[in-house]
Design a protein around this motif. Structure first.
Motif, short mmCIF file in Angstrom:
data_model
loop_
_atom_site.label_atom_id
_atom_site.label_comp_id
_atom_site.label_asym_id
_atom_site.label_seq_id
_atom_site.Cartn_x
_atom_site.Cartn_y
_atom_site.Cartn_z
N SER A 114 0.84 -1.19 0.00
CA SER A 114 0.00 0.00 0.00
C SER A 114 0.88 1.24 0.00
CB SER A 114 -0.97 0.01 1.19
OG SER A 114 -0.35 -0.37 2.39
N TYR A 115 0.37 2.29 -0.61
CA TYR A 115 1.10 3.55 -0.75
C TYR A 115 0.37 4.60 0.08
CZ TYR A 115 3.47 7.49 -3.02
OH TYR A 115 4.21 8.63 -3.27
N HIS A 116 1.08 5.17 1.05
CA HIS A 116 0.40 6.06 1.99
C HIS A 116 0.94 7.49 2.03
CE1 HIS A 116 -1.77 2.72 3.90
NE2 HIS A 116 -0.66 2.03 3.74
N THR A 117 2.20 7.68 1.65
CA THR A 117 2.83 8.99 1.88
C THR A 117 3.57 9.47 0.64
OG1 THR A 117 3.17 8.36 4.19
CG2 THR A 117 4.39 10.27 3.39
N ASN A 118 3.28 10.71 0.25
CA ASN A 118 4.00 11.33 -0.86
C ASN A 118 5.31 11.94 -0.35
OD1 ASN A 118 2.02 10.85 -2.92
ND2 ASN A 118 0.77 12.48 -2.04
N PHE A 119 6.28 11.07 -0.07
CA PHE A 119 7.55 11.54 0.49
C PHE A 119 8.20 12.60 -0.39
CE2 PHE A 119 7.38 7.23 2.48
CZ PHE A 119 7.42 7.64 3.80
N ASP A 120 8.08 12.44 -1.71
CA ASP A 120 8.75 13.37 -2.62
C ASP A 120 8.22 14.79 -2.49
OD1 ASP A 120 6.44 11.91 -3.78
OD2 ASP A 120 6.71 13.29 -5.47
N ARG A 121 6.96 14.93 -2.10
CA ARG A 121 6.39 16.28 -1.94
C ARG A 121 6.86 16.95 -0.66
NH1 ARG A 121 0.02 15.81 -3.83
NH2 ARG A 121 0.38 14.59 -5.73
N TYR A 122 7.41 16.17 0.26
CA TYR A 122 7.85 16.72 1.54
C TYR A 122 9.30 17.21 1.51
CZ TYR A 122 3.68 14.67 3.72
OH TYR A 122 2.39 14.35 4.08
N LEU A 123 10.08 16.71 0.55
CA LEU A 123 11.52 16.98 0.55
C LEU A 123 11.84 18.48 0.52
CD1 LEU A 123 12.90 14.22 -1.85
CD2 LEU A 123 12.89 14.23 0.64
N LYS A 124 11.06 19.24 -0.25
CA LYS A 124 11.39 20.67 -0.39
C LYS A 124 11.24 21.43 0.92
CE LYS A 124 6.75 22.05 -1.98
NZ LYS A 124 6.00 22.71 -3.09
N TYR A 125 10.40 20.93 1.81
CA TYR A 125 10.19 21.62 3.09
C TYR A 125 11.37 21.41 4.05
CZ TYR A 125 5.39 22.19 1.52
OH TYR A 125 4.27 22.54 0.80
N TYR A 126 12.25 20.47 3.72
CA TYR A 126 13.40 20.19 4.57
C TYR A 126 14.72 20.36 3.82
CZ TYR A 126 9.82 18.26 7.61
OH TYR A 126 8.70 18.10 8.41
N ASP A 127 14.65 21.11 2.69
CA ASP A 127 15.84 21.38 1.87
C ASP A 127 16.54 20.10 1.45
OD1 ASP A 127 15.52 24.18 2.04
OD2 ASP A 127 16.48 24.18 4.01
N LEU A 128 15.76 19.10 1.05
CA LEU A 128 16.30 17.81 0.65
C LEU A 128 15.91 17.43 -0.78
CD1 LEU A 128 15.58 15.81 3.95
CD2 LEU A 128 17.81 16.64 3.16
N GLU A 129 15.60 18.43 -1.59
CA GLU A 129 15.14 18.15 -2.96
C GLU A 129 16.19 17.45 -3.81
OE1 GLU A 129 12.09 21.21 -4.71
OE2 GLU A 129 13.52 22.34 -3.49
#
Length: 372
Positions: free
Chosen positions: A113-128
């Motif tokens: 199952s897929y629950h979290t859009n981790f890629d959308r969160y990266l920019k908020y932590y300067d991890l793009e």
């Protein structure tokens, strides 16, 4: 049917995934399905013999989480003893990875199952800079599943564009006995110092990726005219809470994390729900608010678009403070609109039972296990 689950998040951690898994355990027990969970250890005494815990580390960005990498031989031995018909891998981190490795070696069919859009969160932590690597790993990981279950059609459409395959829906339900307008408490309103003000509630992690920077700007705009008429209740915790508390606005109220009856009373004791996040794969808290009879202000992005529309919510533009503040003002100005949306919220919630959601999940398990 015997089902083994691998998850990197579990109770007592509070989030949409753990809430869903708690409900799933109730369903499995009530319907005599045998299960075994592999989950993180949160330094609590585990009394359920069907849950195997693994110690892990607290990540700096999410200290309420635990990152664990179980000993493979121990996991393999437990699976061989349990003999599951199918393995459900809930998350993609350490425990999920070990579950994938074991399932492949033991040739046990895999549902994910897929629950979290981790890629959308990266920019908020300067991890793009890790975005490409993350997307590559996630596609590789989910490529082994006979089915990848998503909480919303919005998520399915997003994953299709990224090249994921074998996608299907695993939506979410709501307990309308737990979350109900009848749990409204005037004494709680007094305790929170709400008084006669219109209380807009937010429930969830207090962090930037939830759109709270945009909400804070929306509050600033709304306060210019309605400061003495409205207040904002934040239930949850997280790194952005310091920013909220230092904003200087005296109509912000903080309750900390709540669960169970305490949480249900907070929902019912407020007057509206505001949810600025557009990164959710579903948005359980919006459904909880609706079941509590709250009119909702939300955005036009993410999994919440599966069940919110112009008839049952005030829909605002994602990441647009002006649009969200306008939605807040509309509810503040119109008792009739609040009443209408409250009625529609209750109707929406009533159509989503957990039992039908889990019946569908079991059918997916049976179909995946059939070829084996």
């Amino acid at each position: 049917m015997r089902i083994a689950f691998f998850t990197d998040t579990f109770c007592p951690q509070i989030n949409g995934v753990t809430n869903t898994l708690n409900k799933l355990i109730e369903y499995l027990s009530d319907n005599n399905y045998d299960y075994l969970f592999f989950a993180p250890d949160y330094e609590t005494d585990e009394t359920n013999s069907k849950i195997i815990r693994f110690k892990g580390i607290r990540p700096h960005l999410y200290p309420d989480c635990r990152l664990a990498l179980p000993q493979y031989s121990a996991v393999k031995q437990a699976l061989q003893s349990f003999r599951p018909d199918i393995i459900h891998i809930v998350t993609e981190l350490g425990i999920g990875y070990i579950g994938l490795k074991a399932a492949r070696e033991l040739k046990i069919p895999i549902i994910m199952s897929y629950h979290t859009n981790f890629d959308r969160y990266l920019k908020y932590y300067d991890l793009e800079c890790f975005n490409k690597l993350l997307l590559t790993y996630m596609r590789w990981f989910h490529g082994f599943a006979l089915k990848n279950l998503c909480p919303s059609y919005d998520t399915i459409n997003d994953l299709k564009k990224q090249g994921y395959q074998n996608l299907d829906i695993w939506s979410r339900g709501i307990d309308c006995k737990m979350f109900s307008p009848c749990k409204r408490s005037e004494s709680l309103r007094q305790q929170l110092n709400i008084g006669q003000r219109l209380a807009f509630l937010y429930v969830g992690r207090i962090s930037a990726e939830k759109g709270l920077n945009t909400l804070l700007e929306s509050i600033k705009r709304a306060n210019k005219k309605y400061k003495n008429k409205i207040c904002f209740v934040f239930t949850g915790d997280g790194p952005y809470i310091a920013e909220l508390k230092s904003s200087g606005y005296d109509n912000l109220i903080f309750t900390g994390f709540k669960r169970g009856e305490e949480l249900a009373k907070i929902y019912a004791s407020c007057d509206a729900f505001v949810f600025p996040s557009g990164t959710e794969t579903f948005g359980n808290v919006v459904l909880e608010a609706m079941a509590s009879g709250l009119p909702v202000v939300c955005v036009d992005s993410g999994g919440i678009t599966d069940f919110t529309n112009e008839q049952n919510a005030v829909i605002c533009k994602y990441n647009d403070a002006k649009s969200i503040s306008s939605g807040i003002k509309r509810l503040a100005e119109s008792k009739n609109l609040r009443k209408k949306l409250s009625e529609q919220s209750l109707k929406t919630a009533a159509e989503r039972s957990w039992s039908s959601v889990f019946d569908s999940l079991i059918n997916n398990y049976k179909a995946a296990a059939q070829p084996y």
